[in-house]
Design an enzyme around this catalytic site. Structure first.
Site, PDB file in Angstrom:
ATOM      1  N   ASP A 152      90.873  17.609  37.338  1.00 14.11           N
ATOM      2  CA  ASP A 152      89.446  17.422  37.590  1.00 14.11           C
ATOM      3  C   ASP A 152      88.672  17.317  36.270  1.00 14.11           C
ATOM      4  O   ASP A 152      87.661  17.986  36.066  1.00 14.11           O
ATOM      5  CB  ASP A 152      88.900  18.576  38.434  1.00 14.11           C
ATOM      6  CG  ASP A 152      87.553  18.214  39.097  1.00 14.11           C
ATOM      7  OD1 ASP A 152      87.225  17.011  39.141  1.00 14.11           O
ATOM      8  OD2 ASP A 152      86.854  19.139  39.547  1.00 14.11           O
ATOM      9  N   GLY A 205      79.955  22.300  41.071  1.00 14.71           N
ATOM     10  CA  GLY A 205      80.889  21.519  41.882  1.00 14.71           C
ATOM     11  C   GLY A 205      81.166  22.218  43.187  1.00 14.71           C
ATOM     12  O   GLY A 205      80.248  22.565  43.933  1.00 14.71           O
TER      13      GLY A 205
END
Length: 979
Positions: A127, A15
């Protein structure tokens, strides 16, 4: 990174960070090192980042990958986690596609268990996605808990936390998170869990093949295809649960991960058998089913299969046709503006206003613009081109994109003079919610659009017409920050609200409403910035509406810089309720002042009146959190046990996870005597940020079960991340020990929190009035005596307090000359030329000492001075003076043989906010005086309260405790003997 870690190789799927496999030299174990990119690290405080990571490292759960450590290497920030042998859920989905339903349900359950644990600790992930779910031995473990919080909390300035920036991954973001809603909470994690579950079962996320902006828009405005149409074999209860998690409005989802776990248990029974031959949903599946069937039954299966396929297809079509898009009242669809009477050069504004206003109206929690492209596509389809639509048809277009509001408008004028008009319409009933317009020269179009958007944002957020002028005179970024602060304040999140109001004031230093917002938000918290905020709001008060000027007087008084007394504040709140009878905040403020200050100034029946005002506030807004946060405490003050429980239940509907809710949970359990629940509440780490303060507040107001509260302070100190937090907790630990009768544990106030002079004055007064450390008090007195004879100013509270403390020491030790010298310093004190009210503060403390001296010397002026003192105590300027003053007044009245007046003074105390250890002395004094005047019930109540606070004091205080216990037993026997 030095010798601590030996990097082996880089791993994929990081990410925003880069991920490496490494061996930790100290323990010889494999760890994962995640490194933030330099451009992100440059905007973060490394120290704060490490502290936040250390807080996240406390999470220990079978389904959470723990964070081990955090560090800094050159320009890089990194953190480490254990290496989990296995694969990520993302890798499994990429390899396998949709998962078996029982396996998907099990992974979903394990993720929900991790969320439930973390949320109870006050940690929101922000997240959740397949990349952050690791599969080890076919069990799901969630990684990166607390990382998003660490990044946002350690941002310097407003780098990451500015209005309008969302943190997360677009494909899994809840609508409120995508809109950078400052009020987004743990329910955003539940939405992301729904997206992950949907992807595990359907083999694809709800929205795919789109850009990041399109994904955010889809999550905000579009309903995903029902899960059962993509996979009919999924149990209906499980499919319904996933779709509920994907509701646009947080209130429409399950409210906690624990609730999700309960629903999962009933949705899918472990080991439940699923159909081995699913109903075919495509021609290829149908052919495969036929090929597996015996030949002689082929035609019947073909016919039956075709019928089944037709039925499934028809049901899916009907379901998609009949199930409307979920409407979100916060979403607004901006329609193409009518360009009428304007020259052709302005024709571009027809669709241009759609894009402009959609951008300008974003960034607050009250309004979320629908995607402009989606709106225009629907509009053209309904109009058959670029034509205007009647309002009825335009409302249908808004509903079709999930918008609960429609914004229509027109542009009139030419290149020299332009007028923009806009109307905000409730799509459900056609009611006009707001109208706004902006007019100016054609070359000021950008400013005109900003003014129009500002009006719409203010009105759309529920701000009254009277505030529009004040709100539209500031910049859009400042306005967005202010409106988000208002939303947070309504939810009772005062610290976050103060941060938003401060941000608005940083963007516009003349924003009087934002300054007033700071005063409101910091009222019962850390109010170090409040005086300056009030001063700024007063300077620019001409920019406030008449109602808001009255609201400001609640905090500033009618003649700022004169300081208002507590009775003045109650009267100002009464005026505010008169001029704003439809405002829940006005009735809340009146109720709050009556509740906390009413007993202090001797008002008759203040708690009953406060309860009525709280009720009016809730009638106007049943979800107004500041009012809900007071209900159980209000009921406790009235002795209404059922109301205590009911008030807490109402609060939990809107706030179950905040530190205030955690502290209130303990208060309710302790009040009703539920020791097990009280212990359980204390175990929740979310209580640590505010619980140590509230334990002191609540216990001084009511006799509570204090079992298990001692350890709260040590845990809080171990958890505190800054010197300020540690000092504040140390102060309250010392107060708690004094209240409990443990002065021997050490009584030194931290210099970081108080000045040395003020700390010495408090130590001395604690020894005199609160059974504090006598040796420490004597040492403090010696240091403070050196201040006598020096000039003292009215704005020097530490100096004033030091003179008062020395005067009390002189009276207690028989050194009246020392008390007279302290009194002379107070009488001769000075004030700044524009702050004459500061002399009143000097006079208050001087009057108290003078009344005591006159009484000790048998002066003929003693009675007159005591009456003057009582008059001042009816409208005192400060909490500290009022607290000591009423204790002194009670003693003086008793010495004059006036027990009724003495009892009235002893009962005049601040309620719900005071943390003065000498209140224990006042409670004991109240019990003795109540017994003296024949108020047996009042005496029993006060003595029980004292004994609840000092059930096990240090040895020197046990005779005092035993004496009170003996008096209580005598009163209880007397109550039993007499009807």
């Amino acid at each position: 990174m030095g010798p601590a870690y030996a990097i082996e190789r880089e791993l994929g799927g990081g990410g925003m960070s880069r991920v490496f496999l490494a061996t930790e030299a100290a323990l010889g174990r494999q760890v994962v090192v995640k490194v933030l990119p330099p451009e992100l690290a440059a905007g973060l405080s490394a120290d704060r980042f490490r502290r936040e990571i250390h807080l996240a490292a406390r999470l220990q759960h079978p389904h959470i990958v723990p964070v081990l450590a955090a560090g800094e290497a050159g320009e890089f920030l990194f953190y480490t986690m254990p290496f989990v042998a296995g694969e990520s859920l993302r890798a499994r989905l990429q390899r396998q596609g949709e998962l078996p339903v029982p396996l998907a349900a099990r992974f979903m359950t394990e993720i929900a268990r991790a969320l439930a644990y973390a949320h109870r600790q006050g940690v929101v992930h922000r997240d959740i996605k397949p990349e952050n779910v690791l599969l080890a031995e076919e069990e799901a473990q969630v990684a990166d808990f607390g990382i998003a919080k660490a990044v946002s909390a350690s941002a310097k300035g407003t780098t990451l936390t500015s209005v309008g920036l969302a943190i997360g991954t677009p494909a899994y973001m809840a609508p409120e998170q995508a809109a950078a809603d400052a009020t987004a909470d743990h329910r955003a994690d539940l939405y992301a869990l729904g997206v992950v579950a949907y992807e595990m079962i359907a083999g694809q996320p709800p929205f795919s093949g789109r850009t990041a902006a399109q994904l955010l828009s889809a999550h905000a405005t579009q309903q995903p295809p029902p899960l059962v149409t993509l996979r009919p074999t999924v149990p209906a209860a499980l499919a319904d649960l996933v779709m509920r998690l994907l509701e646009k409005r947080p209130a429409d989802r399950p409210q906690t991960a624990d609730e999700v776990l309960g629903l999962l248990e009933s949705a899918v029974t472990p080991g439940q058998a699923l159909p081995t031959v699913p109903v075919p949903t495509s021609a290829s599946e149908l052919v495969a089913a036929i090929s597996r069937s015996p030949p002689r039954r082929g035609r019947w299966i073909l016919a039956g299969g075709l019928a089944a396929l037709a039925l499934v297809t028809s049901l899916a079509w009907l379901r998609s046709r009949e199930r409307p898009v979920a409407i979100d009242r916060r979403v607004v669809a901006v329609a193409p503006f009518r360009v009428s009477g304007a020259d052709s050069s302005l024709a571009y504004l027809r669709e241009g206003m759609v894009d402009l206003l959609a951008a300008k109206l974003s960034g607050t929690s009250a309004i979320t613009p629908a995607d402009p492209r989606t709106v225009l596509a629907r509009w053209r389809r309904a109009a058959g081109g670029d034509r205007d639509l009647p309002q009825e048809d335009a409302v249908r277009v808004a509903a079709a994109v999930g918008a609960g509001q429609l914004l229509e408008g027109d542009v009139v004028g030419n290149r020299q003079r332009v007028t923009l008009n806009a109307t905000l319409i409730d799509a459900s009933g056609g009611r006009v919610r707001a109208r706004a317009s902006a007019e100016g020269s054609g070359d000021s179009l950008t400013q005109l659009v900003d003014r129009l958007a500002a009006s719409l944002l203010a009105l759309g957020a529920g701000e009254g017409e009277q505030r529009v002028a004040a709100l539209t005179s500031t910049s859009l970024p400042a306005l967005r920050a202010y409106l988000n602060g208002q939303a947070l304040l309504r939810r009772g999140l005062f610290v976050d609200a103060a941060r938003m109001f401060t941000q608005a004031l940083q963007l516009d230093s003349t924003f009087a409403l934002a300054a007033l917002g700071i005063a409101r938000a910091e009222e019962w918290g850390n109010n170090s910035g409040t005086p300056e905020a009030i001063r700024l709001a007063w300077r620019y008060r001409d920019r406030l509406s008449p109602k808001d000027r009255v609201h400001l007087e609640v905090y500033a008084g009618p003649r700022f810089l004169s300081r208002p007394g507590f009775l003045d504040q109650i009267k100002a709140a009464e005026r505010f309720a008169v001029v704003a009878p439809d405002g829940p905040d006005a009735w809340y403020k009146l109720a709050d002042n009556l509740f906390h200050y009413g007993p202090l100034v001797g008002l008759p029946d203040p708690h009953r009146r406060a309860a009525q005002a709280f009720s009016r506030s809730l009638t106007l807004d049943s979800s107004y959190a500041p009012t809900l946060q007071h209900l159980s405490e209000m009921a406790a003050a009235l002795g209404d046990t059922a109301g205590v429980v009911r008030g807490f239940d109402l609060l939990r509907r809107v706030d179950s996870l905040s530190p205030i809710a955690a502290a209130r949970r303990w208060h309710v359990a302790a009040y009703v005597g539920d020791t097990a629940e009280a212990r359980h509440a204390l175990e929740n780490d979310s209580i640590l940020s505010i619980g140590p303060f509230h334990v002191v507040f609540y216990s001084l107001d009511q006799p509570l079960t204090l079992t298990g509260t001692d350890g709260l302070y040590a845990r809080g100190l171990a958890r505190s991340a800054t010197a300020d937090e540690q000092s504040a907790l140390e102060v309250f630990r010392l107060k708690y020990d004094l209240i409990r009768g443990h002065p021997a544990r050490g009584h030194r106030y931290p210099a970081h929190f108080f000045s040395e002079m003020e700390g010495d004055a408090i130590t001395l007064l604690d020894a005199l009035f609160a059974d504090g450390d006598a040796t420490g008090g004597t040492e403090a007195a010696k240091k403070l005596e050196s201040q006598i004879g020096r000039p003292v100013a009215g704005n020097d509270f530490a100096g004033i307090f030091a003179r008062y403390a020395v005067g009390q020491h002189g009276l207690a030790s028989g050194r009246r000359e020392l008390a007279r010298r302290a009194l002379a310093d107070l009488r001769n004190g000075t004030a700044a030329p524009d702050s004459a009210w500061q002399l009143d503060l000097l006079r208050e403390y001087a009057l108290m000492l003078e009344a005591q001296l006159a009484s000790a010397e048998g002066s003929s002026t003693a009675g007159s001075l005591l009456r003057q003192l009582d008059s001042v105590l009816a409208n005192p300027l400060g909490q500290t003076f009022a607290s000591y003053g009423n204790l002194v007044s009670a003693r003086l009245h008793e010495s004059r043989g006036e027990p009724e007046a003495a009892l009235a003074a002893a009962r005049r105390r601040l309620y719900g906010i005071a943390s003065f250890p000498h209140y224990v002395s006042a409670i004991r004094q109240e019990g003795r005086l109540a017994a003296l005047v024949g108020d047996r019930a009042g005496a029993i109540r006060a003595y029980r309260h004292y004994l609840a606070l000092r059930d096990d004091p240090d040895p020197p205080l046990r005779p005092q405790r035993d004496s009170v216990l003996a008096e209580l037993r005598a009163l209880e026997r007397e109550s039993t003997d007499r009807p």
